[in-house]
Design an enzyme around this catalytic site. Structure first.
Site, mmCIF file in Angstrom:
data_model
loop_
_atom_site.group_PDB
_atom_site.id
_atom_site.type_symbol
_atom_site.label_atom_id
_atom_site.label_comp_id
_atom_site.label_asym_id
_atom_site.label_seq_id
_atom_site.Cartn_x
_atom_site.Cartn_y
_atom_site.Cartn_z
ATOM 1 N N THR A 325 0.843 -1.190 0.000
ATOM 2 C CA THR A 325 0.000 0.000 0.000
ATOM 3 C C THR A 325 0.879 1.240 0.000
ATOM 4 O OG1 THR A 325 -0.109 0.460 2.390
ATOM 5 C CG2 THR A 325 -1.557 -1.262 1.534
ATOM 6 N N ASP A 326 0.286 2.372 -0.332
ATOM 7 C CA ASP A 326 0.987 3.632 -0.076
ATOM 8 C C ASP A 326 0.794 3.989 1.403
ATOM 9 O OD1 ASP A 326 2.454 5.975 -0.473
ATOM 10 O OD2 ASP A 326 1.543 6.339 -2.418
ATOM 11 N N TRP A 327 1.422 5.069 1.812
ATOM 12 C CA TRP A 327 1.528 5.449 3.229
ATOM 13 C C TRP A 327 0.145 5.515 3.903
ATOM 14 C CZ3 TRP A 327 6.223 7.274 5.655
ATOM 15 C CH2 TRP A 327 6.059 7.782 6.946
#
Length: 784
Positions: A325-327
């Site tokens: 995932t992104d942040w």
């Protein structure tokens, strides 16, 4: 409870640091030149899971498995003195079995602003030692945003931004930047680069325009393919390589209002037509990992989308690698986008509906707590964890972490090598784009009396932009001192070229808030023969770079207007996106777009100003003339007016290049029978020139679907000495003309097709071929 940040193993629980980051004074003498290891042409990608990894997965507990799927940011293991908090590291590794860390200590209250490879690897090795002794006793994988070189490692050569790399129209520079970034990242003890970025930069207001390879699917695909191979090479045996990460999947570059993370409205067949190809190219190149995109597309959260992250990415594009995932993006479903009731609901949907393998949860234990509970309660199957953990552990094996978990200290001496710096400068030399040269005011003569003004001419950090030392670039307080000599400026470049100290006045601040001694600037302009003005943008990244309009600050525009009344003005734009020029477009005699040329961009800009190098960059985006054109592209529907400031693919050089004798090998274009277009290119002088030859198509009509204005189908870059001619051959396939229709079928509609060479610099170099195909024949059908 989590340990307090001051609880550092073996030291007193006392905070003595004032919180002001220091310069890392570690010094070394970089090797002037070196040979890369593993120079072969082997580029493996992810594949089936090895049997030993399958056995390892079966032996892990649920807690072990969830820990492997968890990634946290380095700031959670840094104490109040800016040092590694070993107690905190042990807490995350032993209690939560965390299998991955990300980021640089310099971005998260570490003692140093920019960590040398020696200091960085001391930190990562200390964490790795804990991982091998505590918890699951499995080495951690460390991720880093090495997006333009190892930009978070002191001395790591900071290359031109992605948009500038695309402007070279030379994929070897994407390869080289990735290759050097990998080496320098491994020197720091990190193993995984969150790069390259291959979103299409459609809305030019977007703050991440500079990170990508432009607006065109074909150009972006070529750059993405080469970049992945540069980062990874044979990453399964070469320990100077890293895992690359195709990102952000998908549609991120078309925010409806230009603000970062804004929702995107992209029909699925248009997504397949324009936005998917660069990602497919990266998968074909063997990308080991992928990162999903922030936000929502057509109202659907990408993070929770079965279609995007299972059907499209895994089933149709056949991606076999590890997906992160992104942040904080799982938590954001409940906290930002309101696409989930709460974090538990978001985590459950992410695991049940998608193929995500690792949560960059970043800041807390939520993913670990919730996922363990979901599995133990039977809501999520343990088999689902096994699939992801197997991919994660296979990646760690492929990167050699089970046999070589620690940093190779010998790589530190290669960081900052003059060989790397020259590679970065060559990329900048080929990227810088001359947009206007009225009355051939350029190149400058060394006998010219030139006044240099503007905030970007005397700054390394403005040439670097965001993702440069820090996420948002160096702070005002750090200025250029943070580079400690690992960089240059336009002014130092001019001094190197002319052997004279240039006359410089700042004239205006970077944000256009105020003039600086403007009367003296105008007076000095009167005494000069020519005036070079450096304008552009402050450093920024992501939402910190949101703007409401493209137009440059009013005082930047006024500055050019005032000095242009006195003498010819040359404007050098150092910018991450195509800012609106207002009256500058008319008032300036010459305009150079340098994009963000990186920490070593000063000398290349100076060389182009003084004619030591003839500019050969070409715009990888459409440069808007008005705010309404922010989302104009070369591939927009052909009936829509396309009158930008400068078209995609445009750029000038100092030499007169003549095109002639365009021919095609056959006037009939049909499947399975490629045709070859040939054109003769002649350098009529007076300078040696690198010339980009671009082949475009325009379908004159397409039954039921508006054809694109132009589509780039092929390109090459040739070196021409003065007086030299070369015949350039470019191939065109009928399959290139296939498009995705509303029913998600890829097919071809027959029609006449205009084949054009460099249509916005060479108006009449074109011919027409007949595209022949069965419109009912389906080349590919998308999964729904």
């Amino acid at each position: 409870m989590k340990p307090a940040l001051a609880e550092t193993s073996g030291t007193a629980n006392v905070c003595t640091w004032d919180g002001v980051q220091k310069l890392d004074n570690t010094t070394w003498k970089p090797e002037p030149a070196y040979a890369f290891r593993g120079q072969g042409d082997t580029f493996p990608g992810p594949g089936p899971i090895d049997r030993d990894i399958q056995r390892m997965v079966r032996q892990l507990t649920i807690e072990d498995k969830v820990g492997q799927m968890t990634q946290i940011q380095v700031g959670l293991i840094i104490d109040c003195n800016g040092q590694l908090n070993k107690t905190a590291a042990e807490y995350w590794i032993e209690k939560w079995r965390v299998g991955s860390f990300l980021e640089s200590p310099g971005n998260h209250n570490g003692l140093y602003s920019w960590y040398s490879p020696q200091k960085f690897s001391e930190f990562t090795d200390a964490v790795q030692k804990i991982a091998l002794e505590k918890g699951s006793k499995i080495p951690v994988i460390w991720g880093l945003d090495s997006v333009r070189g190892a930009n978070y490692v002191k001395g790591g050569t900071i290359f031109p931004a992605g948009i500038a790399t695309a402007a070279t129209f030379n994929p070897k520079h994407a390869f080289g930047a990735g290759r050097i970034a990998a080496k320098d990242s491994r020197a720091a003890g990190t193993h995984w680069a969150f790069a390259p970025i291959m979103d299409l930069a459609v809305n030019k207001l977007w703050s991440r325009t500079y990170e990508n390879f432009g607006e065109d699917p074909y150009l972006s695909s070529q750059m993405a393919h080469s970049s992945i191979q540069g980062y990874q090479g044979d990453y399964k045996s070469d320990r100077t390589r890293v895992a690359a990460c195709l990102k952000h999947f998908i549609g991120y570059g078309y925010p409806f209002d230009g603000s970062d993370r804004a929702n995107r409205h992209i029909a699925t067949h248009e997504m397949l037509e324009y936005f998917v190809p660069p990602f497919k190219a990266a998968i074909d190149a063997g990308s080991a990992t992928a990162m999903e995109s922030y936000g929502v597309v057509n109202g659907e959260a990408v993070m929770l989308s079965h279609y995007y992250l299972q059907e499209l990415l895994r089933r149709q594009l056949k991606f076999e690698g590890m997906l992160v995932t992104d942040w904080g993006e799982i938590n954001s479903q409940a906290q930002m986008y309101f696409t989930a009731k709460d974090t538990k609901h978001a985590t459950q949907m992410a695991l049940q509906q998608t193929s995500v393998d690792m949560s960059m949860v970043a800041d807390d234990e939520s993913f670990g707590q919730i996922t363990v509970d979901l599995v133990k309660s039977g809501v999520v199957s343990e088999r689902r964890l096994d699939e992801s953990v197997a991919r994660i552990l296979q990646l760690k094996k492929d990167l050699g972490l089970f046999t070589h978990p620690f940093a190779d200290k010998s790589l530190a001496r290669l960081v900052g090598s003059p060989q790397d710096i020259e590679d970065a400068r060559n990329a900048a030399r080929e990227s810088i784009t001359l947009l206007k040269n009225h009355q051939k005011v350029l190149p400058l003569k060394e006998t010219d009396k030139v006044l240099f003004i503007g905030p970007t001419l005397n700054s390394t950090r403005f040439m670097g932009g965001g993702w440069n030392v820090h996420w948002q670039g160096p702070s005002e307080q750090e200025g250029d001192s943070v580079y400690q000599g690992f960089g240059d400026t336009v002014l130092t470049g001019i001094k190197s070229v002319t052997q004279n100290t240039p006359r410089f006045m700042p004239a205006v601040d970077i944000d256009g808030n105020e003039f600086i001694d403007i009367d003296a600037v105008v007076a000095a302009a009167k005494r000069a023969d020519k005036v070079v003005v450096g304008l552009g943008e402050h450093t920024y990244a992501e939402n910190m770079g949101n703007i409401g309009k493209l137009l440059l600050p009013e005082k930047h525009i006024e500055l050019v207007a005032r000095v242009a009344k006195e003498k010819p003005v040359i404007v050098v734009l150092v910018q991450g996106r195509p800012r609106g020029l207002g009256s500058i477009a008319d008032n300036a005699h010459a305009i150079i777009n340098a994009y963000l040329p990186g920490a070593y961009g000063g000398l290349p800009i100076a060389e182009i100003l003084y004619g030591k190098v003839s500019p050969s960059g070409r715009l990888p985006i459409t440069y808007p003339a008005t705010e309404a054109q922010a989302s104009s592209t070369i591939w927009q529907s052909s009936y829509v007016e396309y009158k930008p400031q400068w078209a995609f693919g445009f750029g000038l050089g100092y030499s007169n290049i003549a095109y002639s004798n365009v021919t095609v090998s056959c006037s009939l274009l049909k499947m399975g029978s490629p045709i070859t277009a040939k054109v003769t290119v002649t350098n009529q002088g007076p300078y040696p020139q690198k010339e980009t030859v671009q082949l475009y198509t325009h379908q004159q009509y397409r039954a039921g679907y508006a054809p694109d204005l132009y589509r780039l189908r092929s390109f090459t870059k040739v070196d021409l000495e003065v007086g030299q001619s070369k015949t350039v051959s470019l191939q065109l396939l009928a399959e290139d003309m296939a498009f995705w229709d509303r029913r998600l079928r890829k097919r071809i509609e027959p029609a006449p097709v205009t084949v054009a060479i460099n249509p916005y610099t060479q108006k009449d170099i074109q011919t027409v071929v007949q595209l022949q195909a069965d419109p009912g024949y389906v080349l590919e059908e998308a999964y729904i």
